[in-house]
Write a protein that holds these residues in place. Structure first.
Motif, short mmCIF file in Angstrom:
data_model
loop_
_atom_site.label_atom_id
_atom_site.label_comp_id
_atom_site.label_asym_id
_atom_site.label_seq_id
_atom_site.Cartn_x
_atom_site.Cartn_y
_atom_site.Cartn_z
N UNK A 147 0.86 -1.19 0.00
CA UNK A 147 0.00 0.00 0.00
C UNK A 147 0.89 1.23 0.00
N UNK A 148 0.60 2.20 -0.87
CA UNK A 148 1.44 3.41 -0.89
C UNK A 148 1.32 4.16 0.42
N UNK A 149 2.38 4.88 0.80
CA UNK A 149 2.33 5.64 2.05
C UNK A 149 1.26 6.72 1.99
N UNK A 150 0.62 6.95 3.13
CA UNK A 150 -0.42 7.98 3.19
C UNK A 150 0.23 9.35 3.03
N UNK A 151 -0.20 10.06 1.98
CA UNK A 151 0.43 11.35 1.68
C UNK A 151 -0.26 12.51 2.37
N UNK A 152 -1.46 12.28 2.88
CA UNK A 152 -2.23 13.40 3.42
C UNK A 152 -2.12 13.52 4.93
N UNK A 153 -1.35 12.64 5.56
CA UNK A 153 -1.23 12.69 7.01
C UNK A 153 -0.08 13.61 7.39
N UNK A 154 -0.40 14.88 7.53
CA UNK A 154 0.63 15.89 7.80
C UNK A 154 0.65 16.31 9.26
N UNK A 155 -0.37 15.91 10.01
CA UNK A 155 -0.47 16.32 11.40
C UNK A 155 -1.61 17.30 11.61
N UNK A 156 -1.71 17.81 12.82
CA UNK A 156 -2.80 18.72 13.19
C UNK A 156 -2.24 19.94 13.91
N UNK A 157 -2.99 21.04 13.80
CA UNK A 157 -2.58 22.32 14.39
C UNK A 157 -3.72 22.88 15.22
N UNK A 158 -3.42 23.25 16.47
CA UNK A 158 -4.41 23.85 17.35
C UNK A 158 -4.25 25.36 17.32
N UNK A 159 -5.32 26.05 16.89
CA UNK A 159 -5.28 27.50 16.77
C UNK A 159 -6.46 28.13 17.50
N UNK A 233 -13.49 42.11 7.07
CA UNK A 233 -13.17 40.86 7.77
C UNK A 233 -13.61 39.63 6.98
N UNK A 234 -14.67 39.77 6.18
CA UNK A 234 -15.16 38.62 5.40
C UNK A 234 -14.37 38.42 4.11
N UNK A 235 -13.57 39.42 3.74
CA UNK A 235 -12.81 39.32 2.49
C UNK A 235 -11.39 38.80 2.71
N UNK A 236 -10.93 38.82 3.97
CA UNK A 236 -9.54 38.44 4.21
C UNK A 236 -9.44 36.98 4.62
N UNK A 237 -8.22 36.48 4.69
CA UNK A 237 -7.96 35.10 5.10
C UNK A 237 -6.57 35.03 5.70
N UNK A 238 -6.31 33.95 6.40
CA UNK A 238 -4.99 33.69 6.97
C UNK A 238 -4.46 32.38 6.40
N UNK A 239 -3.37 32.47 5.67
CA UNK A 239 -2.70 31.29 5.12
C UNK A 239 -1.66 30.85 6.14
N UNK A 240 -1.90 29.71 6.78
CA UNK A 240 -1.06 29.25 7.88
C UNK A 240 -0.27 28.03 7.40
N UNK A 241 1.06 28.16 7.35
CA UNK A 241 1.92 27.10 6.82
C UNK A 241 2.87 26.60 7.91
N UNK A 242 2.81 25.31 8.19
CA UNK A 242 3.78 24.70 9.10
C UNK A 242 4.96 24.23 8.26
N UNK A 255 2.68 21.09 6.13
CA UNK A 255 1.25 21.13 5.85
C UNK A 255 0.73 22.53 6.10
N UNK A 256 -0.49 22.79 5.60
CA UNK A 256 -1.03 24.15 5.73
C UNK A 256 -2.54 24.12 5.90
N UNK A 257 -3.08 25.25 6.37
CA UNK A 257 -4.52 25.46 6.40
C UNK A 257 -4.79 26.87 5.94
N UNK A 258 -5.99 27.11 5.41
CA UNK A 258 -6.43 28.46 5.04
C UNK A 258 -7.65 28.78 5.87
N UNK A 290 -3.87 19.43 9.00
CA UNK A 290 -3.04 20.08 8.00
C UNK A 290 -3.18 19.39 6.64
N UNK A 291 -3.19 20.19 5.58
CA UNK A 291 -3.24 19.66 4.21
C UNK A 291 -1.85 19.71 3.59
N UNK A 292 -1.54 18.76 2.69
CA UNK A 292 -0.20 18.73 2.11
C UNK A 292 0.09 19.89 1.18
#
Length: 293
Positions: A147-159, A233-242, A255-258, A290-292
């Motif tokens: 089975x190929x290695x899981x590529x989407x398991x990047x971990x989790x971030x508490x914010x 406030x509804x137009x902006x976003x935070x790109x968070x990259x680990x 990994x990252x989250x938006x 987190x997403x890859x």
């Protein structure tokens, strides 16, 4: 001896998977035998075939890492076979002092890697075999698809997020991360977090945490405040990259989250942002996967 049916499956249920791999990364051939007199499990790793090429030469340098889960401390490895996609190992491993009842709660984990002299070894594929499914008295032999290695398991971030409309201050707090993907040859990472405040696709302001050495579970406890008017406030976003810091090469994305009110990187990210807006001046805390990319 009759195949033992009376066993606890609580430790192995998570490894029982009869689905076919979605990607062909080769097959591995191995056999099992049990020496009842000496309470010893005998594993023979014979060969593999049709492995994917991981090196620029169009070949791989494969070896197999063997573990009896959940006992992760006692890892064994085959020899490295150079420049081949169809390696033959013919190696025997002995797991001594394992009564048959104890083996029923163990999972055989075979993980094929491509050896790399200068960087972290590449994962090619793996097999999990719960031994409660095996009649060891029959001396079984297996061909198993890797089975190929899981590529989407990047971990989790508490914010946490908090917005004060009265002074237009948006505060992001990076509390901690867990189970981050290892990026270094030592099985660890040197994580830090990089944050961009964005309006649409335009990046406005960047912040960074300090680097935390040799850990997959860093505690950041770092807060960043941004000035964002209520009407935007509804137009902006935070790109968070680990990120994983690297002294020699380029820093790697773990990994990252938006975090955004619309088109966030996932349902939890969008909900987190919306909760922040509907509950002004309150600190809203949430884990995110987190997403890859």
């Amino acid at each position: 001896m009759a195949f033992l049916q009376s066993r606890s499956i609580s430790l192995v249920d998570m490894y029982i998977d009869n689905s076919e791999p979605v990607e062909n990364v080769g097959q591995i051939h191995f056999s099992l035998e049990y020496d009842f007199q000496n309470t010893t499990l005998i594993l023979r790793i014979l060969m593999a075939k049709e492995l994917p090429a991981k090196d620029i030469s169009g070949t791989s340098d494969p070896y197999v890492r063997v573990t009896l889960l959940p006992d992760k401390k006692h890892r064994l490895e085959t020899k490295i076979k150079r420049r081949t996609l169809n390696p033959r190992w013919n190696e025997t491993f002995y797991f001594e002092g394992f009564p048959i009842q104890k083996l029923q709660s163990r999972v055989l984990h075979l993980h094929v890697f491509d050896y790399d002299r200068f960087s972290r070894d590449d994962s090619i594929g793996e097999v999990f075999l719960p031994l409660c499914q095996v009649d060891l008295s029959e001396k079984p032999s297996f061909w198993k698809a890797l089975k190929p290695p899981a590529k989407d398991k990047c971990g989790e971030l508490l914010t946490s997020l908090c917005y004060h409309p009265s002074n237009s201050v948006l505060t992001l707090t990076l509390l901690k991360a867990r189970n981050l993907k290892a990026k270094d040859i030592n099985g660890k990472s040197d994580p830090y977090v990089k944050v961009w405040l964005q309006f649409g696709d335009k990046r406005i302001e960047k912040r960074k945490t300090p680097i935390f050495k040799c850990t997959l579970n860093p505690v950041f406890n770092e807060s960043f405040s941004f000035n964002v008017p209520w009407e935007k406030i509804r137009e902006c976003s935070l790109d968070v990259m680990v990120m994983d810091f690297d002294n020699i090469g380029r820093n790697e994305l773990i990994g990252r989250i938006l975090l955004a009110g619309k088109n966030g990187s996932g349902a939890s990210e969008t909900k987190h942002w919306q909760d922040m807006i509907t509950k002004p001046r309150q600190t809203i805390v949430q884990w995110h996967r987190l997403k890859p990319e």
